[in-house]
Scaffold this motif. Sequence first.
Motif, mmCIF file in Angstrom:
data_model
loop_
_atom_site.group_PDB
_atom_site.id
_atom_site.type_symbol
_atom_site.label_atom_id
_atom_site.label_comp_id
_atom_site.label_asym_id
_atom_site.label_seq_id
_atom_site.Cartn_x
_atom_site.Cartn_y
_atom_site.Cartn_z
ATOM 1 N N ASN A 77 0.835 -1.195 0.000
ATOM 2 C CA ASN A 77 0.000 0.000 0.000
ATOM 3 C C ASN A 77 0.870 1.245 0.000
ATOM 4 O OD1 ASN A 77 -2.565 -1.432 0.417
ATOM 5 N ND2 ASN A 77 -1.676 -1.943 2.404
ATOM 6 N N VAL A 78 0.227 2.385 -0.207
ATOM 7 C CA VAL A 78 0.933 3.648 -0.086
ATOM 8 C C VAL A 78 1.246 3.879 1.391
ATOM 9 C CG1 VAL A 78 -0.098 4.635 -2.158
ATOM 10 C CG2 VAL A 78 -1.211 4.971 0.043
ATOM 11 N N PRO A 79 2.172 4.790 1.713
ATOM 12 C CA PRO A 79 2.520 5.018 3.122
ATOM 13 C C PRO A 79 1.301 5.291 4.006
ATOM 14 C CG PRO A 79 4.108 6.094 1.712
ATOM 15 C CD PRO A 79 3.006 5.569 0.811
ATOM 16 N N ALA A 80 1.419 4.908 5.266
ATOM 17 C CA ALA A 80 0.301 4.886 6.210
ATOM 18 C C ALA A 80 -0.122 6.240 6.742
ATOM 19 C CB ALA A 80 0.670 3.996 7.403
ATOM 20 N N THR A 86 -4.301 9.695 11.883
ATOM 21 C CA THR A 86 -5.265 9.565 12.969
ATOM 22 C C THR A 86 -5.713 8.122 13.169
ATOM 23 O OG1 THR A 86 -6.009 11.802 12.461
ATOM 24 C CG2 THR A 86 -7.429 10.499 13.882
ATOM 25 N N ALA A 87 -5.954 7.394 12.097
ATOM 26 C CA ALA A 87 -6.425 6.010 12.229
ATOM 27 C C ALA A 87 -5.378 5.133 12.900
ATOM 28 C CB ALA A 87 -6.794 5.447 10.861
ATOM 29 N N VAL A 88 -4.112 5.296 12.524
ATOM 30 C CA VAL A 88 -3.038 4.515 13.151
ATOM 31 C C VAL A 88 -2.969 4.854 14.639
ATOM 32 C CG1 VAL A 88 -0.555 4.051 13.164
ATOM 33 C CG2 VAL A 88 -1.731 4.394 10.987
ATOM 34 N N ASP A 91 -5.792 3.264 16.544
ATOM 35 C CA ASP A 91 -5.561 1.815 16.707
ATOM 36 C C ASP A 91 -4.617 1.525 17.868
ATOM 37 O OD1 ASP A 91 -7.210 1.212 14.591
ATOM 38 O OD2 ASP A 91 -5.580 0.839 13.166
ATOM 39 N N LEU A 92 -3.749 2.478 18.203
ATOM 40 C CA LEU A 92 -2.792 2.292 19.293
ATOM 41 C C LEU A 92 -3.265 2.928 20.601
ATOM 42 C CD1 LEU A 92 0.544 2.756 17.347
ATOM 43 C CD2 LEU A 92 -0.490 0.641 18.145
ATOM 44 N N GLY A 93 -4.527 3.350 20.645
ATOM 45 C CA GLY A 93 -5.102 3.860 21.883
ATOM 46 C C GLY A 93 -4.942 5.343 22.127
ATOM 47 N N ILE A 94 -4.498 6.086 21.136
ATOM 48 C CA ILE A 94 -4.394 7.544 21.287
ATOM 49 C C ILE A 94 -5.747 8.135 20.941
ATOM 50 C CG2 ILE A 94 -3.299 9.635 20.406
ATOM 51 C CD1 ILE A 94 -0.780 7.945 19.909
#
Length: 153
Positions: A77-80, A86-88, A91-94
């Motif tokens: 995929n293209v870079p995250a 925001t989605a990443v 996913d990590l609880g932020i």
Amino acid sequence: MWSRQIGVGAAALMLLIGNGFEGAVAAADPSSGLDQAVVSARAVSACGPLRYDPRAARVADIVNQSTSGYINHVADNVPADATHPTAVAKDLGITGAKVISLQGASRDYGDSVRGVLLEGRNAIPDCSYTDFGTSVINDESGYILTVVILVGP
């Protein structure tokens, strides 16, 4: 007052970039040099200091690894990040509503960090960001990739 803060922040970034920056990045751990550069850039604003958040550092690592995979033609995929990872972060609880990715890349570490500072010239002194994390990768392409994630409530 705000325009004065932006001016002071820009002046401090130029000082760091111009002549006072090399000492900030001369640490043994590259990410600690990047951390110090961001902390120093923020220190000239009227805001409180940024707090280091290991979750934001993990987001920075994910964004950096994703970029590395992309430039080395091994990514699916293209870079995250898409500049707002925001989605990443979620996913990590932020839970912060405001998340931004600042990136630099160069064959020279100092230039890579300078790229992050220039990209963050408006965001780093923004008082609505309260936490940060960083990542540095010596990529197989020969580039040093730097990422700073800023998070606000």
